[in-house]
Design a protein around this motif. Sequence first.
Motif, mmCIF file in Angstrom:
data_model
loop_
_atom_site.group_PDB
_atom_site.id
_atom_site.type_symbol
_atom_site.label_atom_id
_atom_site.label_comp_id
_atom_site.label_asym_id
_atom_site.label_seq_id
_atom_site.Cartn_x
_atom_site.Cartn_y
_atom_site.Cartn_z
ATOM 1 N N TYR A 250 0.854 -1.185 0.000
ATOM 2 C CA TYR A 250 0.000 0.000 0.000
ATOM 3 C C TYR A 250 0.894 1.241 0.000
ATOM 4 C CZ TYR A 250 -3.468 -3.401 1.642
ATOM 5 O OH TYR A 250 -4.277 -4.494 1.765
ATOM 6 N N GLU A 251 0.443 2.279 -0.683
ATOM 7 C CA GLU A 251 1.214 3.518 -0.744
ATOM 8 C C GLU A 251 0.442 4.671 -0.117
ATOM 9 O OE1 GLU A 251 3.155 4.525 -4.386
ATOM 10 O OE2 GLU A 251 3.218 2.431 -5.072
ATOM 11 N N GLY A 252 1.190 5.594 0.506
ATOM 12 C CA GLY A 252 0.568 6.756 1.117
ATOM 13 C C GLY A 252 1.543 7.902 1.243
ATOM 14 N N ASP A 253 0.996 9.062 1.669
ATOM 15 C CA ASP A 253 1.829 10.257 1.825
ATOM 16 C C ASP A 253 2.511 10.314 3.191
ATOM 17 O OD1 ASP A 253 0.849 11.263 -0.689
ATOM 18 O OD2 ASP A 253 -0.997 11.821 0.353
ATOM 19 N N ARG A 254 1.770 9.915 4.225
ATOM 20 C CA ARG A 254 2.291 9.992 5.596
ATOM 21 C C ARG A 254 2.013 8.681 6.312
ATOM 22 N NH1 ARG A 254 2.066 15.275 7.776
ATOM 23 N NH2 ARG A 254 2.752 14.386 9.771
ATOM 24 N N ILE A 255 2.803 8.423 7.340
ATOM 25 C CA ILE A 255 2.645 7.174 8.090
ATOM 26 C C ILE A 255 2.613 7.478 9.578
ATOM 27 C CG2 ILE A 255 5.139 6.699 8.192
ATOM 28 C CD1 ILE A 255 4.415 3.716 7.762
ATOM 29 N N ILE A 256 1.691 6.819 10.273
ATOM 30 C CA ILE A 256 1.570 6.949 11.729
ATOM 31 C C ILE A 256 1.665 5.551 12.328
ATOM 32 C CG2 ILE A 256 0.188 7.775 13.666
ATOM 33 C CD1 ILE A 256 -1.483 9.383 11.647
ATOM 34 N N SER A 257 2.460 5.414 13.355
ATOM 35 C CA SER A 257 2.517 4.140 14.069
ATOM 36 C C SER A 257 1.830 4.267 15.421
ATOM 37 C CB SER A 257 3.966 3.702 14.291
ATOM 38 O OG SER A 257 3.992 2.493 15.043
ATOM 39 N N THR A 258 0.915 3.339 15.693
ATOM 40 C CA THR A 258 0.300 3.240 17.022
ATOM 41 C C THR A 258 0.687 1.915 17.680
ATOM 42 O OG1 THR A 258 -1.776 2.110 16.423
ATOM 43 C CG2 THR A 258 -1.683 4.494 16.060
ATOM 44 N N ILE A 259 1.564 1.160 17.032
ATOM 45 C CA ILE A 259 1.948 -0.166 17.531
ATOM 46 C C ILE A 259 3.145 -0.041 18.473
ATOM 47 C CG2 ILE A 259 1.048 -1.267 15.448
ATOM 48 C CD1 ILE A 259 3.914 -1.609 14.465
ATOM 49 N N PRO A 260 3.423 -1.063 19.276
ATOM 50 C CA PRO A 260 4.580 -1.001 20.171
ATOM 51 C C PRO A 260 5.874 -0.702 19.423
ATOM 52 C CG PRO A 260 3.179 -2.852 20.760
ATOM 53 C CD PRO A 260 2.635 -2.302 19.476
ATOM 54 N N LEU A 261 6.713 0.134 20.022
ATOM 55 C CA LEU A 261 7.992 0.476 19.402
ATOM 56 C C LEU A 261 8.813 -0.774 19.104
ATOM 57 C CD1 LEU A 261 9.065 3.581 21.515
ATOM 58 C CD2 LEU A 261 8.129 3.553 19.202
ATOM 59 N N GLN A 262 8.696 -1.789 19.971
ATOM 60 C CA GLN A 262 9.453 -3.030 19.782
ATOM 61 C C GLN A 262 9.079 -3.695 18.466
ATOM 62 O OE1 GLN A 262 7.889 -2.030 22.492
ATOM 63 N NE2 GLN A 262 9.177 -2.297 24.287
ATOM 64 N N ASN A 263 7.796 -3.646 18.110
ATOM 65 C CA ASN A 263 7.336 -4.229 16.849
ATOM 66 C C ASN A 263 7.698 -3.345 15.661
ATOM 67 O OD1 ASN A 263 6.269 -6.293 18.340
ATOM 68 N ND2 ASN A 263 4.149 -5.642 18.159
ATOM 69 N N LEU A 264 7.605 -2.048 15.850
ATOM 70 C CA LEU A 264 7.925 -1.120 14.768
ATOM 71 C C LEU A 264 9.375 -1.287 14.311
ATOM 72 C CD1 LEU A 264 7.142 1.315 12.987
ATOM 73 C CD2 LEU A 264 7.884 2.798 14.871
ATOM 74 N N LEU A 265 10.276 -1.472 15.259
ATOM 75 C CA LEU A 265 11.693 -1.561 14.900
ATOM 76 C C LEU A 265 12.034 -2.821 14.106
ATOM 77 C CD1 LEU A 265 12.361 1.038 16.328
ATOM 78 C CD2 LEU A 265 14.275 -0.107 17.424
ATOM 79 N N LEU A 266 11.139 -3.810 14.153
ATOM 80 C CA LEU A 266 11.351 -5.014 13.344
ATOM 81 C C LEU A 266 11.165 -4.719 11.861
ATOM 82 C CD1 LEU A 266 9.379 -7.623 15.501
ATOM 83 C CD2 LEU A 266 11.863 -7.264 15.458
ATOM 84 N N MET A 267 10.520 -3.599 11.543
ATOM 85 C CA MET A 267 10.156 -3.289 10.161
ATOM 86 C C MET A 267 11.075 -2.274 9.505
ATOM 87 S SD MET A 267 6.147 -2.774 11.010
ATOM 88 C CE MET A 267 5.324 -3.886 12.145
ATOM 89 N N ILE A 268 11.915 -1.634 10.296
ATOM 90 C CA ILE A 268 12.807 -0.617 9.742
ATOM 91 C C ILE A 268 14.239 -0.903 10.173
ATOM 92 C CG2 ILE A 268 11.071 1.211 9.572
ATOM 93 C CD1 ILE A 268 11.922 2.272 12.225
ATOM 94 N N SER A 269 15.172 -0.353 9.430
ATOM 95 C CA SER A 269 16.589 -0.544 9.735
ATOM 96 C C SER A 269 17.051 0.609 10.615
ATOM 97 C CB SER A 269 17.402 -0.586 8.441
ATOM 98 O OG SER A 269 18.765 -0.789 8.729
ATOM 99 N N ALA A 270 17.227 0.333 11.892
ATOM 100 C CA ALA A 270 17.615 1.366 12.856
ATOM 101 C C ALA A 270 19.025 1.108 13.363
ATOM 102 C CB ALA A 270 16.632 1.391 14.020
ATOM 103 N N PRO A 271 19.755 2.161 13.746
ATOM 104 C CA PRO A 271 21.094 1.983 14.308
ATOM 105 C C PRO A 271 21.061 1.177 15.600
ATOM 106 C CG PRO A 271 20.678 4.289 13.751
ATOM 107 C CD PRO A 271 19.370 3.567 13.627
ATOM 108 N N ALA A 272 22.195 0.603 15.943
ATOM 109 C CA ALA A 272 22.294 -0.270 17.119
ATOM 110 C C ALA A 272 21.879 0.448 18.396
ATOM 111 C CB ALA A 272 23.717 -0.809 17.250
ATOM 112 N N GLU A 273 22.242 1.728 18.529
ATOM 113 C CA GLU A 273 21.916 2.435 19.783
ATOM 114 C C GLU A 273 20.416 2.667 19.924
ATOM 115 O OE1 GLU A 273 23.374 5.809 16.968
ATOM 116 O OE2 GLU A 273 23.823 3.689 17.354
#
Length: 435
Positions: A250-273
């Motif tokens: 799905y495509e969109g202009d903006r994204i909002i997360s209401t899910i736990p941060l722990q789950n969100l980080l599984l979907m994006i590439s974040a630095p180790a810290e």
Amino acid sequence: MSRKWLILGGGLTGVTLARLLQEKGDSVTVFEKNAKSGGLCVSEIRNGFTFDAGGSHIVFSRDTEVLAFMQDVLDKNREFRNRNTKIFYKGRYVKYPFENGLAELPKDDLYFCISEYIKMLIASEKGEIAEPQNFKEWIYATFGKGIAECYLVPYNEKIWNYPTDKMSKHWMDGRVPRPPVEDIIKSAVGIETEGYTHQSVFSYPIEGGIEALVRAIEEPVKDSVITSAEVTAIEKTASGWKVTAGGKVYEGDRIISTIPLQNLLLMISAPAEIKAAVDALRYNSIACISVGIKGTVPDISWMYIPEEKWGAFNRLSFPSNFSSKAAPEGCSSILAEITYNEGDVISKMSDDEIIAHTVSGLKEMGLVADNVVHTAVDRFKYAYVVYDVDYLKNIKTAREWIEAFGIDLVGRFSQFEYLNMDGCIRSVMNFVEKQ
């Protein structure tokens, strides 16, 4: 110009975001991994009993705008109740909050609470109390040793499943004032005093449990809420965002997360810290035990259980006292809540073991006999945010990076704040007003 919003998570926050953003003229798509939306605000109807599966919820708020919103969407599907809340203390019902029910304590405990409160006041006036460094020290400095040790410390360590001296005090500073000495003295001699007056009258859906609130909020946007659609990938594009959910993109202009941060980080590439900061954030899981009985329960709204001797549950509510349709004719209901963490004793118990443990405690308390006709257990991994002493540092690190990345965070487990239902709706209103 209208925008297209992609909203991760269809709990109370997600569906409220969808409704209010659509009312502004934007388009929305909500992704919910479960078979129905609602998150912690789902209800289950089994054997004629209606229980809030994610813990007891009521409709009340100091925030008049939020309260009006909830009342308006429920319309006629609501009943009002006078709050009657107790603490089960040494086998007796003590008025809640504890400092308003001192006259109901055993005499030795009453003396301990009032004498220590006065000692604390004198020490405070003399400037002898150091600035509290953690939640436990804050409790002692605000209520005195007696109220702290009889109720507040044991109850809070039971519900948070964590030592109070390892918890931050920031979330209580300014929110809970020291009780006036006049109220403490009145309470000790049995003159009626009231605490938490904003909860003195509450409402609750007649039918459908607290999930009826979610369904009512969701009604105008229900076609935009996709259930059984777990988000597996998020991609930033030149023009906005792509979300992969349920095998579709799905495509969109903006994204909002209401899910736990722990789950969100599984979907994006974040630095180790950033991963380390999120991993260090502490939360509790919850097991909610539904108990239906033949017969009646006390005329109590909900009850706090500080002592371990009765069972692991920290709170009981009585749904059949909230709504005339919550239990079959001639029956009543009790909902017990147990907080736990992966790896502890409760997490390793089967549903049958948790039910047996709970029913045994309720029998010891005199709330049930051999009249139990229904039981069930519902578990939620993410239930309570726990403010440990490193919370402020870790949440600042995580939030700043994620929001700089372009993902807006709204709601309890994305903001990682201990928000009640009204707090979640307020966070949505504040967000939408800024768009």
